[in-house]
Design a protein around this motif. Structure first.
Motif, PDB file in Angstrom:
ATOM      1  N   PHE A   1       0.719  -1.248  -0.060  1.00  0.00           N
ATOM      2  CA  PHE A   1      -0.021   0.094   0.126  1.00  0.00           C
ATOM      3  C   PHE A   1       0.852   1.259  -0.053  1.00  0.00           C
ATOM      4  CE2 PHE A   1      -2.059  -3.319   2.138  1.00  0.00           C
ATOM      5  CZ  PHE A   1      -3.513  -3.582   1.494  1.00  0.00           C
TER       6      PHE A   1
ATOM      7  N   THR B   1      -1.744   7.665   0.198  1.00  0.00           N
ATOM      8  CA  THR B   1      -3.130   7.540  -0.438  1.00  0.00           C
ATOM      9  C   THR B   1      -4.084   6.613   0.147  1.00  0.00           C
ATOM     10  OG1 THR B   1      -2.619   6.098  -2.354  1.00  0.00           O
ATOM     11  CG2 THR B   1      -2.214   8.602  -2.621  1.00  0.00           C
TER      12      THR B   1
ATOM     13  N   ALA C   1      -4.021   3.553  -1.332  1.00  0.00           N
ATOM     14  CA  ALA C   1      -3.979   2.691  -2.502  1.00  0.00           C
ATOM     15  C   ALA C   1      -3.259   1.372  -2.449  1.00  0.00           C
ATOM     16  CB  ALA C   1      -3.999   3.465  -3.660  1.00  0.00           C
ATOM     17  N   CYS C   2      -3.819   0.254  -2.926  1.00  0.00           N
ATOM     18  CA  CYS C   2      -3.055  -0.950  -3.050  1.00  0.00           C
ATOM     19  C   CYS C   2      -2.205  -0.941  -4.358  1.00  0.00           C
ATOM     20  CB  CYS C   2      -3.981  -2.278  -2.971  1.00  0.00           C
ATOM     21  SG  CYS C   2      -3.332  -3.718  -2.952  1.00  0.00           S
TER      22      CYS C   2
ATOM     23  N   PRO D   1      -8.170  -1.057  -1.296  1.00  0.00           N
ATOM     24  CA  PRO D   1      -7.563   0.098  -0.352  1.00  0.00           C
ATOM     25  C   PRO D   1      -7.458  -0.151   0.965  1.00  0.00           C
ATOM     26  CG  PRO D   1      -9.572   1.144  -1.283  1.00  0.00           C
ATOM     27  CD  PRO D   1      -9.297  -0.303  -1.844  1.00  0.00           C
TER      28      PRO D   1
END
Length: 208
Positions: free
Chosen positions: A177, A181, A183-184, A191
């Motif tokens: 991650f 952010t 995010a993955c 995420p």
């Protein structure tokens, strides 16, 4: 899916395709939450632990509350029986999902104290133990990101040692991650769970 199912699809996708289409069509008039709750119940009925965990996480991502999941299991008592409900509850407790804790399961979201903003430098990340959960906090100037420390895949509680620079890697299945952010960025697709936050009187607060 399992390696066996992947193999059968590869060599006999023409046959198995009809089965998966049937499964998809049977739920097309149901909303996602209802489908997810039914799937959770079926996995408890068959006592398939991996499947139960998979559909439990899907149900939470699709907006089912922990109390709705518990109620669904209890409503299915005539079919499941107490032993299977206890089996599922033992797995839930072992997973350690904060939302299922007695302190949070029936509580309305509220602003909770996380830390003093002076204790976090610009560009720094810290893992913070709060009263009801553990979070990662990232600061970018006067903006903050607060994330649940549990991986969205199978709720592994990610330790601080899993952080390298601005990349957080879950030690169990190596989902990566971007801490800026949530995010993955590698391996997975979901995420990190993010909490709304604000600063008051020099303290960082988060809503959960």
């Amino acid at each position: 899916m399992s390696d066996a199912l992947n193999y059968l699809i590869a060599v006999r996708g023409d046959a198995l395709g009809h089965y998966f289409k049937f499964l998809k069509d049977t739920g097309k008039h149901l909303d996602p939450k209802t489908r997810d709750l039914i799937s959770v119940i079926t996995k408890v009925h068959s006592q398939t632990e991996a499947g139960f965990k998979q559909y439990l996480m899907r149900a939470l991502r699709d907006g089912c509350t922990p109390m709705e999941i518990v109620d669904a299991l209890l409503m299915a008592f005539p079919a499941l029986g107490l032993a299977k409900i206890v089996w599922a509850t033992d797995i839930l407790l072992e997973m350690g999902i904060p939302e299922f804790s007695p302190e949070l399961i029936a509580a309305a979201p509220q602003w909770r104290d996380v830390m003093a903003v002076a204790d976090l430098a610009d560009g720094e990340v810290q893992r913070v133990e709060c009263s009801t959960r553990t979070v990662f906090v990232y600061r970018a100037g006067e903006a903050y990101q607060v994330y649940d420390s549990h991986c969205p895949h199978q709720v592994t509680n990610i330790p601080h040692l899993a952080l390298e620079g601005l990349t957080l890697t879950c030690p169990k299945h190596h989902w990566k991650f971007d801490i800026r952010t949530g995010a993955c960025i590698e391996k997975g697709e979901h995420p990190m769970k993010t909490f709304e936050n604000r600063v008051e009187d020099g303290r960082l607060l988060a809503l959960w």
